[in-house]
Design an enzyme around this catalytic site. Structure first.
Site, PDB file in Angstrom:
ATOM      1  CG  HIS A 273     144.509 -59.914  15.783  1.00 29.68           C
ATOM      2  ND1 HIS A 273     145.786 -59.414  16.317  1.00 29.68           N
ATOM      3  CD2 HIS A 273     144.449 -61.371  15.705  1.00 29.68           C
ATOM      4  CE1 HIS A 273     146.708 -60.656  16.298  1.00 29.68           C
ATOM      5  NE2 HIS A 273     145.630 -61.545  16.356  1.00 29.68           N
TER       6      HIS A 273
ATOM      7  CG  ASP B  98     147.834 -64.230  20.919  1.00 30.44           C
ATOM      8  OD1 ASP B  98     146.611 -64.143  20.582  1.00 30.44           O
ATOM      9  OD2 ASP B  98     148.941 -64.300  20.578  1.00 30.44           O
TER      10      ASP B  98
ATOM     11  CG  HIS C 173     145.722 -62.973  11.971  1.00 25.84           C
ATOM     12  ND1 HIS C 173     146.897 -63.819  11.812  1.00 25.84           N
ATOM     13  CD2 HIS C 173     145.454 -63.012  13.222  1.00 25.84           C
ATOM     14  CE1 HIS C 173     147.001 -64.454  13.046  1.00 25.84           C
ATOM     15  NE2 HIS C 173     146.224 -63.962  13.989  1.00 25.84           N
TER      16      HIS C 173
ATOM     17  CG  ASP D 263     149.194 -62.131  15.535  1.00 21.95           C
ATOM     18  OD1 ASP D 263     150.181 -61.424  15.868  1.00 21.95           O
ATOM     19  OD2 ASP D 263     148.616 -63.170  16.024  1.00 21.95           O
TER      20      ASP D 263
ATOM     21  CG  HIS E 153     153.160 -62.833  17.436  1.00 25.08           C
ATOM     22  ND1 HIS E 153     152.940 -64.275  17.268  1.00 25.08           N
ATOM     23  CD2 HIS E 153     151.987 -62.621  18.181  1.00 25.08           C
ATOM     24  CE1 HIS E 153     151.684 -64.634  17.594  1.00 25.08           C
ATOM     25  NE2 HIS E 153     151.211 -63.726  17.958  1.00 25.08           N
TER      26      HIS E 153
HETATM   27 ZN    ZN Z   1     146.254 -63.435  16.055  1.00 21.62          ZN
HETATM   28 ZN    ZN Z   2     148.888 -63.706  18.286  1.00 17.04          ZN
END
Ligand code: ZN
Ligand code: ZN
Length: 311
Positions: A81, A85, A172, A195, A262
């Site tokens: 996505h 990060d 997410h 995520d 993560h």
């Molecule tokens: Zn994210």
């Molecule tokens: Zn992330």
């Protein structure tokens, strides 16, 4: 590192043993928070003779070297996505792969918007890059050719005899769409959550997987540390999977092993993470560390010089 082992054997699916490897190396197990121990989100999947990257968080090129490869050897990048990060070192991967004598185009799979992101990224450095190319006179500039494939559903991106890669829509929001990935090889299944908050669709996709690599967010009641407000912490927690929920995901998906990555915050207490996950899941729970490697063929996990069996 703490491992908790279940009784079920790791290798039980039959089928021919693959000629080669099926493994995942966690290159970065951190998040946007800077950490010298946990670099930004990125994972290296080796299947047969091929090497795939999932995400390119901060420090990915350094960690690739730590995993005995580099950007020249990557066959494709899958982006979960568009959050910084997970993407911040994309250009670093590309320029470094040129220094590493890459002689073929990069292939990038990502959600809608990734093509513009790649184009903008390449444009931003165009003038600087042209100077380098002119003066460094390296043998190939193919590393700067980027083939981008945007996808928005769960149609397999690679579907070949020895490897299948399928995106899984996760939740997410407000980032939409966001994906996890299922890698299948040698009759075995490896699932990366990307995520996501607790997500039924991911659980369905992960059913019976040998390994689920899942994100985790520690949010405990009480005073909020650092510069964050309680409201802000709750906001971020709302689109991630809490440490108190991730065991339920692994249990409901009936996976053979759960690995946490993560990790937010990156200095989260490891035993606390395991204790939280173990409330709902009785299989092996591994708190991921940078450069930890899971071998799906042998059912082992390696960290530094130490290898453990997961059965
Ligand atoms: Zn994210
Ligand atoms: Zn992330």
């Amino acid at each position: 590192m703490r491992l908790y082992l279940c009784r079920a054997p790791w290798v039980g699916h039959g089928g021919a043993v693959m000629n080669g490897e099926f493994s995942i190396t966690l290159l970065g197990t951190g998040c946007p928070v800077a950490s010298t121990e946990r670099f930004g989100p990125a994972s290296l999947i080796r299947a047969g003779a091929r090497q795939f990257l999932v995400d390119v968080g901060s420090g990915v090129t350094q960690r690739l070297i730590g995993a005995d490869t580099n950007g020249a050897g990557i066959d494709a990048l899958f982006v979960t996505h568009i959050h910084s990060d997970h993407l911040v070192d994309l250009y670093q991967l590309i320029i470094t792969s040129w220094h590493q004598s890459r002689d073929r185009a990069h292939v990038v799979y990502g959600p809608p918007g990734i093509a513009k992101f790649v184009e903008d990224c390449m444009d931003m450095w165009r003038a600087e890059r042209e100077l380098r190319i002119a003066f460094e006179r390296r043998s190939s500039v193919r590393a700067f050719d980027i083939e981008v494939v945007e996808f928005s559903d769960e149609t397999p991106l690679i579907d070949e005899a020895d490897i299948k890669v399928t995106p899984v829509l996760v939740d997410h929001r407000p980032v939409e769409p966001a994906f996890g990935f299922v890698f299948e090889a040698d009759g075995r299944k490896l699932v990366l959550s990307g995520d996501t908050r607790y997500c039924g669709n991911l659980i369905d996709a992960a059913k019976g997987a040998e390994l689920l690599v899942h994100e985790v967010f520690v949010h405990r009641p009480g005073p909020v540390a650092g510069t964050r407000t309680e409201e802000g912490a709750k906001g971020v927690a709302s689109y991630h999977t809490l440490s108190s929920e991730v065991g339920r995901v692994a249990h409901e998906a009936d996976v053979r092993c759960l690995a946490l990555t993560h990790i937010v915050p990156p200095d989260a207490d490891r035993q606390g993470l395991i204790d939280d996950a173990r409330r709902d899941y009785l299989g092996p729970v591994v708190v991921g560390e940078d450069l930890m490697r899971f071998d799906l063929v042998t059912g082992t996990v390696t960290q530094g010089n130490t290898t453990f069996a997961l059965a």
